[in-house]
Motif scaffolding. Structure first.
Motif, PDB file in Angstrom:
ATOM      1  N   THR A   1      -1.145  -2.829  13.040  1.00 44.86           N
ATOM      2  CA  THR A   1      -2.179  -1.868  12.646  1.00 44.86           C
ATOM      3  C   THR A   1      -3.102  -2.429  11.572  1.00 44.86           C
ATOM      4  OG1 THR A   1      -0.874  -0.829  10.889  1.00 44.86           O
ATOM      5  CG2 THR A   1      -0.587   0.047  13.135  1.00 44.86           C
ATOM      6  N   GLY A   2      -2.818  -3.636  11.112  1.00 47.36           N
ATOM      7  CA  GLY A   2      -3.625  -4.251  10.059  1.00 47.36           C
ATOM      8  C   GLY A   2      -3.129  -3.967   8.655  1.00 47.36           C
ATOM      9  N   THR A   3      -2.023  -3.248   8.545  1.00 45.27           N
ATOM     10  CA  THR A   3      -1.453  -2.943   7.233  1.00 45.27           C
ATOM     11  C   THR A   3      -0.808  -4.200   6.665  1.00 45.27           C
ATOM     12  OG1 THR A   3      -1.020  -0.670   7.906  1.00 45.27           O
ATOM     13  CG2 THR A   3       0.179  -1.489   5.978  1.00 45.27           C
ATOM     14  N   ARG A   4      -1.172  -4.521   5.432  1.00 45.81           N
ATOM     15  CA  ARG A   4      -0.624  -5.698   4.759  1.00 45.81           C
ATOM     16  C   ARG A   4       0.311  -5.268   3.637  1.00 45.81           C
ATOM     17  NH1 ARG A   4      -4.866 -10.610   4.142  1.00 45.81           N
ATOM     18  NH2 ARG A   4      -5.439 -10.758   6.334  1.00 45.81           N
ATOM     19  N   VAL A   5       1.399  -6.013   3.535  1.00 43.97           N
ATOM     20  CA  VAL A   5       2.384  -5.777   2.477  1.00 43.97           C
ATOM     21  C   VAL A   5       2.838  -7.135   1.975  1.00 43.97           C
ATOM     22  CG1 VAL A   5       4.605  -4.729   1.886  1.00 43.97           C
ATOM     23  CG2 VAL A   5       3.183  -3.676   3.634  1.00 43.97           C
ATOM     24  N   ALA A   6       3.024  -7.247   0.659  1.00 38.16           N
ATOM     25  CA  ALA A   6       3.505  -8.506   0.074  1.00 38.16           C
ATOM     26  C   ALA A   6       4.916  -8.312  -0.449  1.00 38.16           C
ATOM     27  CB  ALA A   6       2.584  -8.953  -1.047  1.00 38.16           C
ATOM     28  N   TYR A   7       5.755  -9.311  -0.206  1.00 35.33           N
ATOM     29  CA  TYR A   7       7.126  -9.323  -0.701  1.00 35.33           C
ATOM     30  C   TYR A   7       7.389 -10.669  -1.359  1.00 35.33           C
ATOM     31  CZ  TYR A   7       7.971  -5.320   2.360  1.00 35.33           C
ATOM     32  OH  TYR A   7       7.917  -4.100   2.965  1.00 35.33           O
ATOM     33  N   ARG A   8       8.136 -10.626  -2.436  1.00 39.17           N
ATOM     34  CA  ARG A   8       8.584 -11.862  -3.079  1.00 39.17           C
ATOM     35  C   ARG A   8      10.055 -12.043  -2.733  1.00 39.17           C
ATOM     36  NH1 ARG A   8       9.421 -13.670  -9.111  1.00 39.17           N
ATOM     37  NH2 ARG A   8       9.463 -15.905  -8.725  1.00 39.17           N
TER      38      ARG A   8
ATOM     39  N   ARG B   1       9.782 -20.081   1.448  1.00 35.78           N
ATOM     40  CA  ARG B   1      11.053 -20.494   0.872  1.00 35.78           C
ATOM     41  C   ARG B   1      11.417 -19.504  -0.233  1.00 35.78           C
ATOM     42  NH1 ARG B   1      13.453 -23.166   4.386  1.00 35.78           N
ATOM     43  NH2 ARG B   1      12.387 -24.982   5.172  1.00 35.78           N
ATOM     44  N   PHE B   2      12.573 -19.726  -0.819  1.00 37.34           N
ATOM     45  CA  PHE B   2      13.036 -18.889  -1.925  1.00 37.34           C
ATOM     46  C   PHE B   2      11.997 -18.910  -3.041  1.00 37.34           C
ATOM     47  CE2 PHE B   2      15.345 -18.034  -5.818  1.00 37.34           C
ATOM     48  CZ  PHE B   2      16.142 -16.974  -5.454  1.00 37.34           C
ATOM     49  N   GLY B   3      11.665 -17.738  -3.556  1.00 34.85           N
ATOM     50  CA  GLY B   3      10.704 -17.619  -4.642  1.00 34.85           C
ATOM     51  C   GLY B   3       9.280 -17.378  -4.183  1.00 34.85           C
ATOM     52  N   ALA B   4       9.030 -17.480  -2.884  1.00 36.32           N
ATOM     53  CA  ALA B   4       7.676 -17.281  -2.373  1.00 36.32           C
ATOM     54  C   ALA B   4       7.295 -15.813  -2.388  1.00 36.32           C
ATOM     55  CB  ALA B   4       7.561 -17.809  -0.950  1.00 36.32           C
ATOM     56  N   GLU B   5       6.014 -15.570  -2.591  1.00 37.88           N
ATOM     57  CA  GLU B   5       5.463 -14.244  -2.347  1.00 37.88           C
ATOM     58  C   GLU B   5       4.753 -14.350  -1.009  1.00 37.88           C
ATOM     59  OE1 GLU B   5       2.379 -10.918  -4.083  1.00 37.88           O
ATOM     60  OE2 GLU B   5       3.236 -12.390  -5.458  1.00 37.88           O
ATOM     61  N   VAL B   6       5.166 -13.519  -0.069  1.00 41.72           N
ATOM     62  CA  VAL B   6       4.682 -13.598   1.302  1.00 41.72           C
ATOM     63  C   VAL B   6       3.934 -12.322   1.638  1.00 41.72           C
ATOM     64  CG1 VAL B   6       5.352 -13.959   3.704  1.00 41.72           C
ATOM     65  CG2 VAL B   6       6.769 -14.895   1.874  1.00 41.72           C
ATOM     66  N   GLU B   7       2.716 -12.474   2.094  1.00 44.77           N
ATOM     67  CA  GLU B   7       1.961 -11.319   2.556  1.00 44.77           C
ATOM     68  C   GLU B   7       2.055 -11.281   4.070  1.00 44.77           C
ATOM     69  OE1 GLU B   7      -2.438  -9.273   2.081  1.00 44.77           O
ATOM     70  OE2 GLU B   7      -1.798 -10.829   0.681  1.00 44.77           O
ATOM     71  N   ILE B   8       2.479 -10.126   4.589  1.00 41.82           N
ATOM     72  CA  ILE B   8       2.605  -9.965   6.033  1.00 41.82           C
ATOM     73  C   ILE B   8       1.676  -8.846   6.499  1.00 41.82           C
ATOM     74  CG2 ILE B   8       4.957 -10.868   6.154  1.00 41.82           C
ATOM     75  CD1 ILE B   8       6.009  -7.998   6.221  1.00 41.82           C
ATOM     76  N   GLU B   9       1.324  -8.906   7.761  1.00 47.03           N
ATOM     77  CA  GLU B   9       0.415  -7.914   8.338  1.00 47.03           C
ATOM     78  C   GLU B   9       1.004  -7.435   9.654  1.00 47.03           C
ATOM     79  OE1 GLU B   9      -4.350  -7.484   9.109  1.00 47.03           O
ATOM     80  OE2 GLU B   9      -3.437  -9.445   9.459  1.00 47.03           O
ATOM     81  N   ASP B  10       1.025  -6.103   9.838  1.00 42.60           N
ATOM     82  CA  ASP B  10       1.549  -5.565  11.093  1.00 42.60           C
ATOM     83  C   ASP B  10       0.407  -5.363  12.089  1.00 42.60           C
ATOM     84  OD1 ASP B  10       0.280  -3.133  10.485  1.00 42.60           O
ATOM     85  OD2 ASP B  10       2.140  -2.140   9.869  1.00 42.60           O
TER      86      ASP B  10
END
Length: 165
Positions: free
Chosen positions: A106-113, A95-104
């Motif tokens: 290749t196993g690369t992880r990135v976090a977005y808020r 939801r709005f305000g969440a920090e979300v960690e995603i993985e592609d």
């Protein structure tokens, strides 16, 4: 005599108004930090407006027009702000305000808020809820996957963690 050779008036100063900065058509959802940033921006612009208004300089008057326009824009953003406290959001869903960690794949992880439009800064890991990625993430849960179009290539991405500050 041709108008091309007529001396124009020396007061070729800009008009009293500049075109307004357009407001986003989206609701102006903001986090508490985002609202504080908007208020700080308004305060800084008010101080700059007052400083420039006290000067008797054509360049200062020109800059003052831009400052006044920006002040109207940011005051409008504050007036339209809809405060959303991330602490009140469902913890198991993006939801709005969440920090979300995603993985592609290749196993690369990135976090977005996920934040408001005024707070968004991709290089700092903050994306607007109205951006394509923000819209794709809203409503997902840990383990959910989606296809994300990035740099012309579709990537399968999975949500691996959801956090709220």
């Amino acid at each position: 005599m041709s108008r091309a050779f007529v001396k124009e008036a020396d007061d070729n100063l800009p008009s009293d108004e500049l075109p307004e900065r357009p407001q986003s058509p989206h609701p102006n959802y903001v986090t508490p930090g985002g609202l504080a940033q908007l208020h700080a921006r308004v305060h800084a612009l008010q101080e700059e407006r007052d400083r420039l208004a006290a000067q008797d300089d054509p360049m200062a008057r020109t800059h003052l027009l831009a400052v006044k326009r920006d002040l109207r824009y940011f005051q409008g953003r504050v007036e339209r702000a809809i405060l959303v406290d991330p602490a009140g959001q469902a913890r198991d869903e993006v939801r709005f305000g969440a920090e979300v960690e995603i993985e592609d794949a290749t196993g690369t992880r990135v976090a977005y808020r996920i934040v408001g439009e005024d707070e968004a800064e991709v290089n700092a890991g903050r994306i607007s809820w109205a951006s394509p990625l923000g819209k794709a993430l809203i409503g997902l849960r840990v383990g959910d996957s989606f296809s994300w179009q990035r740099a012309g290539n579709a990537q399968d991405v999975a949500v691996v963690e959801i956090r709220y500050a």
